[in-house]
Design a protein around this motif. Structure first.
Motif, PDB file in Angstrom:
ATOM      1  N   LEU B   8      -1.244  -3.625  -3.211  1.00 34.26           N
ATOM      2  CA  LEU B   8      -0.791  -3.666  -1.935  1.00 34.26           C
ATOM      3  C   LEU B   8      -0.266  -5.046  -1.376  1.00 34.26           C
ATOM      4  N   THR B 170       4.864  -2.103   0.982  1.00 29.86           N
ATOM      5  CA  THR B 170       5.236  -0.841   1.519  1.00 29.86           C
ATOM      6  C   THR B 170       6.191  -0.794   2.314  1.00 29.86           C
TER       7      THR B 170
ATOM      8  N   ARG C  48       9.005  -4.534  -4.228  1.00 23.44           N
ATOM      9  CA  ARG C  48       8.358  -3.096  -3.874  1.00 23.44           C
ATOM     10  C   ARG C  48       9.390  -1.983  -4.585  1.00 23.44           C
ATOM     11  N   GLY C  90       0.206   4.716  -0.421  1.00 23.47           N
ATOM     12  CA  GLY C  90       1.553   4.903  -1.227  1.00 23.47           C
ATOM     13  C   GLY C  90       2.447   6.088  -0.446  1.00 23.47           C
ATOM     14  N   ASN C  93       4.983   5.829   2.139  1.00 24.44           N
ATOM     15  CA  ASN C  93       6.543   5.262   1.978  1.00 24.44           C
ATOM     16  C   ASN C  93       7.571   6.536   2.063  1.00 24.44           C
ATOM     17  N   THR C 114       9.492   3.085  -4.063  1.00 22.11           N
ATOM     18  CA  THR C 114       8.371   2.376  -3.657  1.00 22.11           C
ATOM     19  C   THR C 114       6.910   2.734  -3.995  1.00 22.11           C
ATOM     20  N   PHE C 115       6.834   4.140  -3.760  1.00 19.68           N
ATOM     21  CA  PHE C 115       5.629   4.716  -4.117  1.00 19.68           C
ATOM     22  C   PHE C 115       5.413   4.584  -5.482  1.00 19.68           C
ATOM     23  N   ILE C 118       4.329   1.155  -6.358  1.00 19.07           N
ATOM     24  CA  ILE C 118       2.830   0.980  -5.895  1.00 19.07           C
ATOM     25  C   ILE C 118       1.833   1.576  -6.978  1.00 19.07           C
TER      26      ILE C 118
END
Ligand SMILES: Nc1ncnc2c1ncn2[C@@H]1O[C@H](COP(=O)(O)OP(=O)(O)OP(=O)(O)O)[C@@H](O)[C@H]1O
Ligand SMILES: [Mg+2]
Lengths: 276, 349, 268
Positions: B8, B170, C48, C90, C93, C114-115, C118
């Motif tokens: 993160l 994020t 990301r 996550g 998102n 993005t999820f 991550i």
């Protein structure tokens, strides 16, 4: 060899809460002696050992190691002479492997790494666990832990070994191993224990403590067979000196001498069971 | 309290926080060594293990059906003092990062700061100490533990939000993230305050000497007002600076979209990749032309879009194919090595 | 209770694995630490939306698994255990970002991209940390810390914490067992009992700390921690570091899967 002598003179000690744990104790221990210190729970055995080691300092009287008085100043030198094995090996094995633990002491005395290694291996061989040197302490059995703890003290090459309850919590085999180990040491030994049979086997002289005072000081055989004395101090005859539970005779040096001459096999088995 | 994860944060944020934490830790070690109390080292070691184990003792929270556990930051600060408390927290977090992947090595600095700094260097000296300044009573322990745990966790949670947003990993809008994190940590803080108070009260009843020792030993206890003010104003300047930097990077006020806070530096690299990729493609001429058109279109669409090179159809097809091949190759390689190793073991055995 | 036993057995498993003797295990701990840090930094430095470009980085854990002869299943389980925390963060998102992108002709939400990104990063980074300790072990890791000039006292304190986690978790689970025998059917401790329960253990911890201190002190500890000799870096170590770093950096600059894919799709 007077420098191996340990002398305790009129020792007094109270805990900060005012509890008088040691009252007017005096005795001397000579080179090569093996001494058992016995007494009921809370009699003051552990406290006495702590005073010998200079973990605590007495309120009155003094402890002399060789001819040196135990004080803050003389501690480093005294502690090189006396090695103490704690009751709970987990307190003593504080590093992450057996090797690191056994090396901790020698390294603190700034020895060369080669010397450290030699001493570590010597100590591990002495207690019979060189194969465990890279083990983590939590992976050792109770007996192995005890051996490792003893090795961690031996690597400092002390003149005197001091042990608090070396056989507590061990199974019969591990206990036997530790006893044999103790018997093999030529060091001056001071051992506290409730395991009177072990004391009988490993120590020639016994000091009995009762409520912080010396109740008796004499040869192991004399004291450990004195039922009245032991009872009055909250102790019992060692099992090996108790009357045979089957026929009531006392056990001699080589076991019970039974009145009945046993012929049949069944009874022989029973006899074997009653020994030890 | 939530641990930041490696995934993160950005290297910049992780690195900065790691440096900050290292600074605080170095200062703490120096302070401890001045104290010259070698007794503290085993105590810190064993206390660290205690907190580690105690974190796993769950208790039921009455009326909620859920369970809570100890975080330990405030407890360590109160029992060991700020310097030793901070270092002990650091060693707990390091072991958690290594053995459980809980937090992470890159996020280590963030986590130590979030969980250790606010508890030991803000909440303990300025709040807990203030409550117990006139001696210890169980009421004061309760009030002090509660207030300091609440503040420390709020600060820690806010810190998590800032670190996450600055990292730009994020999509969460600042406002929503804050509104999510702070109330959650209010609840966690109450629980932490309660358990800290319970355990400190118990220790105080059973062994008052321990608390007295911790309190007296502490140089922080009789810290002068001037020092307090200086420390506070430095903190304000730092936090304020961060804020204004944040605000200026986001002219539309609270509408802090991550798009913008992600920073432009990072977005340049993919651009470069993109071009190199195009070059290679044009040189090898293996891909149909429309790929480049799409790519050009994307470039005019704005930087943020470019952040994802596989957006265009052409590269995404080759991306999927290549990705699958890469994975297959990786797994195959691993499998072959294992096979060879097994053979070797068998033949030597 | 079960999480306690779990954590303990996981730690012990990693500790055991670290005692193996493979080529990876023999690499200098400092080098392994640095390699891990480079790996983490590079993986985390992807933006990301990146997914495909991250895939080559799976080579690192797979090769380590293979060369270090590590069991895949139990370590995978540990990694999956940590995954929910990340999913928790996550998953927000997709909720917040509904803008769509075209991916291979299909429109998907950027939030999900993005999820996924991550998730991949998390799996890779967590795996890398665990592999580091599974091939190094705490003692050798401490050596790496020493070489990074981390004060010895702090290193000693970390080692002590590590050592006594085992002892304390066992102590705590013994006490919890005794407690739950007398309070059957309770989920977790009763709130009111927690303070005195944990307090009891804490007091014992203090006493233990005292005894540990005495044991250390009796063996000459005066506040300095003397480690053994620290192994020097060899050429092999440096080569290991250089090779991996090179791979990471190349994989960071060039999107290898896309390259492979475009060659492949082009040829066909
Ligand atoms: N830290 C302490 N503070 C106060 N009193 C103590 C402390 N440690 C021991 N005592 C008390 O001092 C007395 C002697 O304790 P000690 O531990 O020496 O007994 P012991 O003979 O070793 O007993 P055991 O056989 O149970 O090990 C006991 O009454 C005990 O309660
Ligand atoms: Mg005792």
């Amino acid at each position: 060899m007077s420098h191996h002598k340990i002398e305790v003179r009129n020792l007094y000690f109270s805990y900060p809460d005012g509890h008088k744990a040691i009252k007017n104790m005096s005795f001397s221990i000579y080179h090569g002696e093996s001494i058992g210190i016995i007494g009921a729970n809370g009699a003051g055995k552990s406290t006495l050992l702590m005073l010998l080691m200079g973990v605590y300092f007495p309120d009155g009287g003094e402890v002399l190691v060789g001819d040196v008085r135990v004080t803050k100043k003389t501690l480093p030198m005294i502690r090189q002479r006396l090695g103490m094995v704690f009751q709970d090996p987990d307190d003593q094995l504080f590093m992450t492997t057996v090797y690191e633990d056994v090396a901790f002491g020698p390294r603190n005395y700034k020895l060369e790494e080669e010397d450290v290694e030699r001493r570590v291996m010597q100590a591990l061989e002495k207690v019979g666990i060189p194969h465990l040197k890279d083990r983590a302490p939590y992976k050792l059995s109770g007996g192995e832990k005890r051996s490792a703890a003893i090795a961690s003290v031996l690597s400092m090459q002390p003149d005197v070994l001091i042990m608090d309850e070396p056989t507590s919590g061990l199974d019969p085999k591990s206990r036997r191993r530790v006893i044999d180990l103790l018997k093999s040491f030529e060091h001056t030994k001071i051992i506290t224990s409730h395991d009177l049979d072990m004391v009988l086997e490993t120590c020639k002289r016994i000091i009995v403590i009762k409520k912080g005072e010396i109740a008796a000081d004499g040869t192991a055989v004399d004291i450990l067979s004195n039922e009245d004395l032991l009872n009055s101090c909250g102790l019992e005859l060692p099992l090996s000196l108790q009357k045979c539970p089957v026929c009531g005779t006392s056990k001699g040096k080589f076991g019970y001498i039974h009145e009945k001459i046993v012929v049949d096999k069944e009874a022989k088995k029973e006899l074997r069971l009653t020994r030890e | 309290m939530m641990h930041m994860a490696d995934a993160l944060i950005s290297p910049a944020v992780g690195g900065t926080m790691l440096a900050t934490t290292a600074g605080v830790a170095a200062y703490s070690i120096k302070k401890l060594q001045n104290e010259l109390d070698e007794k503290k080292i085993p105590l810190m070691g064993v206390m660290g293990a205690f907190v580690f184990a105690a974190q796993m003792i769950n208790f039921s929270i009455p009326g909620t059906g859920s369970s809570g556990h100890l975080g330990g930051g405030m407890l360590l600060a109160i029992l060991l003092g700020p310097y030793a408390g901070f270092l002990t927290m650091a060693s707990i977090l390091l072991i958690q990062a290594l053995f459980f992947g809980d937090g992470g090595l890159l996020a280590f600095g963030c986590n130590v700061f979030n969980l250790g700094f606010y508890t030991c260097f803000i909440a303990y000296p300025f709040i807990y100490k203030w409550f117990t300044r006139k001696g210890i009573t169980s009421k004061r322990i309760f009030a002090g533990s509660m207030a300091s745990a609440l503040v420390a966790l709020q600060l820690g949670a806010f810190s998590v939000v800032l670190e996450t947003l600055l990292s730009g990993k994020t999509e969460l809008p600042f406002e929503k993230f804050v509104l999510l994190m702070q109330p959650i940590h209010l609840a966690i803080g109450i629980v932490e305050g309660l358990v800290t108070a319970a355990i400190i009260t118990f220790v105080w009843r059973a062994r008052p000497d321990i608390l007295e020792k911790a309190a007296n030993e502490e140089a922080f206890g009789n810290i002068s007002m001037k020092k307090v003010l200086t420390a506070l104003s430095i903190a304000v300047v730092v936090v304020g600076g961060l804020f204004s930097w944040f605000a200026s990077a986001n002219p539309d006020g609270l509408e802090w979209s991550i798009e913008k806070t992600a920073g432009t530096a990072e977005l340049e690299a993919p651009d470069g990749i993109h071009e190199t990729l195009s070059e290679i493609q044009s040189k090898t001429a293996l891909l149909p032309d429309y790929d480049f058109k799409a790519s050009e279109n994307e470039k005019t669409a704005g930087q943020a879009e470019n952040a994802w090179p596989a957006v265009n159809a052409g590269t995404s097809v080759s991306g999927i194919v290549g990705g699958a091949l890469t994975l297959a190759l990786a797994v195959f390689t691993g499998w072959v090595i294992m096979l060879i190793k097994r053979r070797k073991i068998k033949t030597t055995a | 209770m079960s999480n306690m036993i779990n954590s303990l057995s996981n730690m012990r498993l990693l500790d055991d694995l670290a005692r193996k003797e493979t080529f990876i295990h023999r690499i200098h701990p400092l080098i392994k630490l640095l390699t891990t840090v480079v790996y983490l930094t590079v993986v985390v430095s992807f933006e990301r939306y990146e997914i495909i470009g991250l895939l080559p980085f799976i080579f690192y854990p797979i090769l380590i698994f293979a060369f270090a002869e590590l069991p895949v299943a139990p370590i995978l389980k540990m990694i999956l255990l940590i995954e929910p925390f990340i999913i928790g963060i996550g998953i927000l998102n997709p909720l917040f970002d509904h803008s769509k992108v075209l991916f291979g002709g299909i429109a998907i939400s950027k939030g999900w991209v993005t999820f996924l990104s991550i998730l991949i990063k998390c799996s890779l980074t967590v795996t890398a940390s665990i592999l580091l300790i599974a091939t190094t072990g705490m003692d050798r890791f401490a050596v790496a810390l020493r070489m990074l000039k981390i004060p010895k006292i702090f290193v000693l304190q970390i080692l002590l914490t590590y050592r006594y986690i085992s002892v304390l978790i066992e102590e705590v689970s013994r006490m919890i067992r005794a407690y739950s025998l007398r309070a059957p059917g309770q989920k977790g401790l009763k709130w009111s009992a927690w303070g005195s329960f944990a307090g009891q253990i804490l007091l014992r911890t203090f006493e233990r700390a005292e005894r540990v201190y005495q044991a250390m002190n009796l063996r000459g500890f005066t506040g300095e921690y003397y480690t053994g000799d620290i192994a020097k870096l060899s050429f092999k170590d440096l080569a290991y570091f250089a090779a991996w770093s090179l791979f990471f950096i190349i994989a960071r600059i060039y999107n290898i899967p896309v390259l492979i894919g475009s060659l492949f799709t082009g040829v066909i």
